[in-house]
Design a protein around this motif. Structure first.
Motif, PDB file in Angstrom:
ATOM      1  N   ALA A  39       1.114  17.347  -5.798  1.00 10.27           N
ATOM      2  CA  ALA A  39       0.313  17.415  -4.815  1.00 10.27           C
ATOM      3  C   ALA A  39      -0.767  16.359  -5.388  1.00 10.27           C
ATOM      4  N   ALA A  40      -1.394  15.638  -4.392  1.00 14.04           N
ATOM      5  CA  ALA A  40      -2.225  14.484  -4.781  1.00 14.04           C
ATOM      6  C   ALA A  40      -3.312  14.945  -5.863  1.00 14.04           C
ATOM      7  N   SER A  65       0.846  -1.297   0.049  1.00 11.31           N
ATOM      8  CA  SER A  65      -0.132  -0.044  -0.087  1.00 11.31           C
ATOM      9  C   SER A  65       0.953   1.111  -0.030  1.00 11.31           C
ATOM     10  N   THR A  66       2.108   1.103   0.581  1.00 11.13           N
ATOM     11  CA  THR A  66       3.151   2.372   0.692  1.00 11.13           C
ATOM     12  C   THR A  66       3.472   2.682  -0.595  1.00 11.13           C
ATOM     13  N   LEU A  67       3.613   1.668  -1.410  1.00 14.73           N
ATOM     14  CA  LEU A  67       4.058   1.858  -2.922  1.00 14.73           C
ATOM     15  C   LEU A  67       3.099   2.548  -3.585  1.00 14.73           C
ATOM     16  N   LEU A  68       1.714   2.192  -3.448  1.00 18.77           N
ATOM     17  CA  LEU A  68       0.534   2.944  -4.243  1.00 18.77           C
ATOM     18  C   LEU A  68       0.608   4.303  -3.892  1.00 18.77           C
ATOM     19  N   ARG A  69       0.781   4.754  -2.657  1.00 19.60           N
ATOM     20  CA  ARG A  69       0.629   6.021  -1.959  1.00 19.60           C
ATOM     21  C   ARG A  69       1.843   6.720  -2.480  1.00 19.60           C
ATOM     22  N   ALA A  70       3.013   6.094  -2.329  1.00 17.06           N
ATOM     23  CA  ALA A  70       4.187   7.093  -3.233  1.00 17.06           C
ATOM     24  C   ALA A  70       4.017   7.294  -4.738  1.00 17.06           C
ATOM     25  N   VAL A  71       2.893   6.662  -5.357  1.00 18.14           N
ATOM     26  CA  VAL A  71       2.562   6.991  -6.740  1.00 18.14           C
ATOM     27  C   VAL A  71       1.520   8.383  -6.780  1.00 18.14           C
ATOM     28  N   SER A  72       0.625   8.017  -5.851  1.00 15.69           N
ATOM     29  CA  SER A  72      -0.559   8.959  -5.724  1.00 15.69           C
ATOM     30  C   SER A  72      -0.283  10.245  -4.841  1.00 15.69           C
ATOM     31  N   ARG A  73       0.837  10.151  -4.311  1.00 15.55           N
ATOM     32  CA  ARG A  73       1.125  11.383  -3.436  1.00 15.55           C
ATOM     33  C   ARG A  73       0.067  11.461  -2.213  1.00 15.55           C
ATOM     34  N   THR A  74      -0.282  10.101  -1.834  1.00 13.84           N
ATOM     35  CA  THR A  74      -1.204  10.487  -0.492  1.00 13.84           C
ATOM     36  C   THR A  74      -0.216   9.930   0.641  1.00 13.84           C
ATOM     37  N   LEU A  75       1.180   9.850   0.718  1.00 12.47           N
ATOM     38  CA  LEU A  75       1.694   9.544   1.854  1.00 12.47           C
ATOM     39  C   LEU A  75       1.631  10.364   3.083  1.00 12.47           C
ATOM     40  N   SER A  76       1.427  11.649   2.816  1.00 14.62           N
ATOM     41  CA  SER A  76       1.448  12.521   3.830  1.00 14.62           C
ATOM     42  C   SER A  76       0.270  12.364   4.895  1.00 14.62           C
ATOM     43  N   PHE A  77      -0.964  11.742   4.152  1.00 14.09           N
ATOM     44  CA  PHE A  77      -2.139  11.424   5.004  1.00 14.09           C
ATOM     45  C   PHE A  77      -2.106  10.602   5.972  1.00 14.09           C
ATOM     46  N   GLN A  78      -0.935   9.516   5.843  1.00 17.21           N
ATOM     47  CA  GLN A  78      -0.868   8.605   6.738  1.00 17.21           C
ATOM     48  C   GLN A  78       0.479   9.045   7.520  1.00 17.21           C
ATOM     49  N   GLY A  79       1.013  10.036   7.619  1.00 16.03           N
ATOM     50  CA  GLY A  79       2.295  10.377   8.276  1.00 16.03           C
ATOM     51  C   GLY A  79       3.578  10.032   7.500  1.00 16.03           C
ATOM     52  N   GLY A  80       3.687   9.617   6.312  1.00 18.07           N
ATOM     53  CA  GLY A  80       4.711   9.038   5.594  1.00 18.07           C
ATOM     54  C   GLY A  80       5.168   9.952   4.692  1.00 18.07           C
ATOM     55  N   ALA A  81       6.537   9.772   4.258  1.00 20.35           N
ATOM     56  CA  ALA A  81       7.281  10.707   3.293  1.00 20.35           C
ATOM     57  C   ALA A  81       8.287   9.853   2.406  1.00 20.35           C
ATOM     58  N   LEU A  82       8.139  10.401   1.154  1.00 16.87           N
ATOM     59  CA  LEU A  82       9.452   9.859   0.282  1.00 16.87           C
ATOM     60  C   LEU A  82      10.502  10.568   0.649  1.00 16.87           C
ATOM     61  N   THR A  83      11.598   9.474   0.751  1.00 11.21           N
ATOM     62  CA  THR A  83      12.867  10.019   1.560  1.00 11.21           C
ATOM     63  C   THR A  83      13.946  10.006   0.328  1.00 11.21           C
ATOM     64  N   SER A  84      13.664   9.198  -0.745  1.00 14.53           N
ATOM     65  CA  SER A  84      14.481   9.282  -2.058  1.00 14.53           C
ATOM     66  C   SER A  84      13.935   8.499  -2.905  1.00 14.53           C
TER      67      SER A  84
END
Length: 263
Positions: A71-72, A38-57
């Motif tokens: 933005a999403a 699910s994290t992989l999909l959020r990295a594509v859709s740019r919704t990581l921040s909604f779950q407290g995540g962030a792309l680090t590299s």
């Protein structure tokens, strides 16, 4: 995706993941709970921040354009829609209003949105029949149809599906699978996250296996379906020789070289 790493605070969820999705194909992502699907999909859709995540590299490109800085809502406008795990419909809104909400991020004209609605109704006639009904009163399978239909209202070129068969009876899961095939046949690319590996490998042309946030294995879906390691871990299939070895306690079952190396 190139060398994607994602963290939730101090927790690293993905580590240098790379993935290719050729236009017009279905690509499946397999893995157990907590593998990072699910994290992989959020990295594509740019919704990581909604779950407290962030792309680090790493970076994500779509159609020749880099999108990991958008933005999403701009990702939706760029042609990517996601169907989240657990459907996440608006239960108190009507079926029709749920579908209208899916078109909010689209950039097309009124005519294009009307065409999108007709496409959804063609795929899921029950949604047309129950347009005035509250979405929360639909069955689980019908809610999944609504979640997929809502995503299609933005006329995406790429559809992200997160566990579309989760919690569904086998017959309904098969109907959803047939719909995914039809959506793809109509020209929409699909990135499919699915714990039902047998279903996913039947739908996909290429598959990736995530293990604790890393790509452990990748290749043509039919080759992975024939792999003893994938069959044992994800399809519940054990050949007679492996079963006999386990009974005799003569040692660990064989593993694929790539998997062994990544560990």
């Amino acid at each position: 995706m190139r060398d994607i790493s994602v963290g939730y605070g101090p927790v690293r969820a993905l580590r240098r993941v790379s993935l290719d999705l050729p236009e017009g194909t279905v690509v499946a992502v397999l893995g157990g709970n907590g593998a990072g699907k699910s994290t992989l999909l959020r990295a594509v859709s740019r919704t990581l921040s909604f779950q407290g995540g962030a792309l680090t590299s790493g970076s994500v490109h779509f159609g020749g354009r880099r999108i990991d800085g958008l933005a999403a809502d701009r990702v939706v406008a760029a042609g990517i829609s996601q169907v989240p795990e657990g459907r996440q419909i608006f239960a108190r809104m009507t079926v029709t209003d749920n579908l209208r909400a899916g078109a909010l991020g689209a950039t097309g004209s009124r005519a294009a949105k009307a065409d999108a609605l007709r496409r959804v109704h063609d795929l899921f006639p029950v949604l047309a029949d129950r347009g005035a009904q509250r979405a929360g009163l639909l069955s689980g399978g019908e809610q999944q149809m609504l979640a997929v239909g809502r995503a299609l209202m933005a006329s995406p070129r790429l559809l992200l599906l997160d566990e579309p068969s989760l919690g569904l009876a086998p017959l309904m899961a098969a109907r959803i699978a047939d719909t995914i095939r039809e959506i793809n046949a109509q020209g929409t690319s699909v990135l499919l996250v699915e714990q039902n590996a047998a279903l996913a490998l039947r739908l996909a042309t290429t598959a990736y296996v995530l293990d604790v946030g890393e790509v452990a294995l990748s290749g043509p879906a039919d080759e992975l379906a024939a792999s003893d390691e994938v069959r044992r871990r994800y399809l519940g299939v054990v050949d007679e020789d492996a079963a006999a070895d386990a009974t005799r306690g003569t040692g660990a079952p064989p593993t694929l070289r790539r998997w062994e190396a990544d560990r």
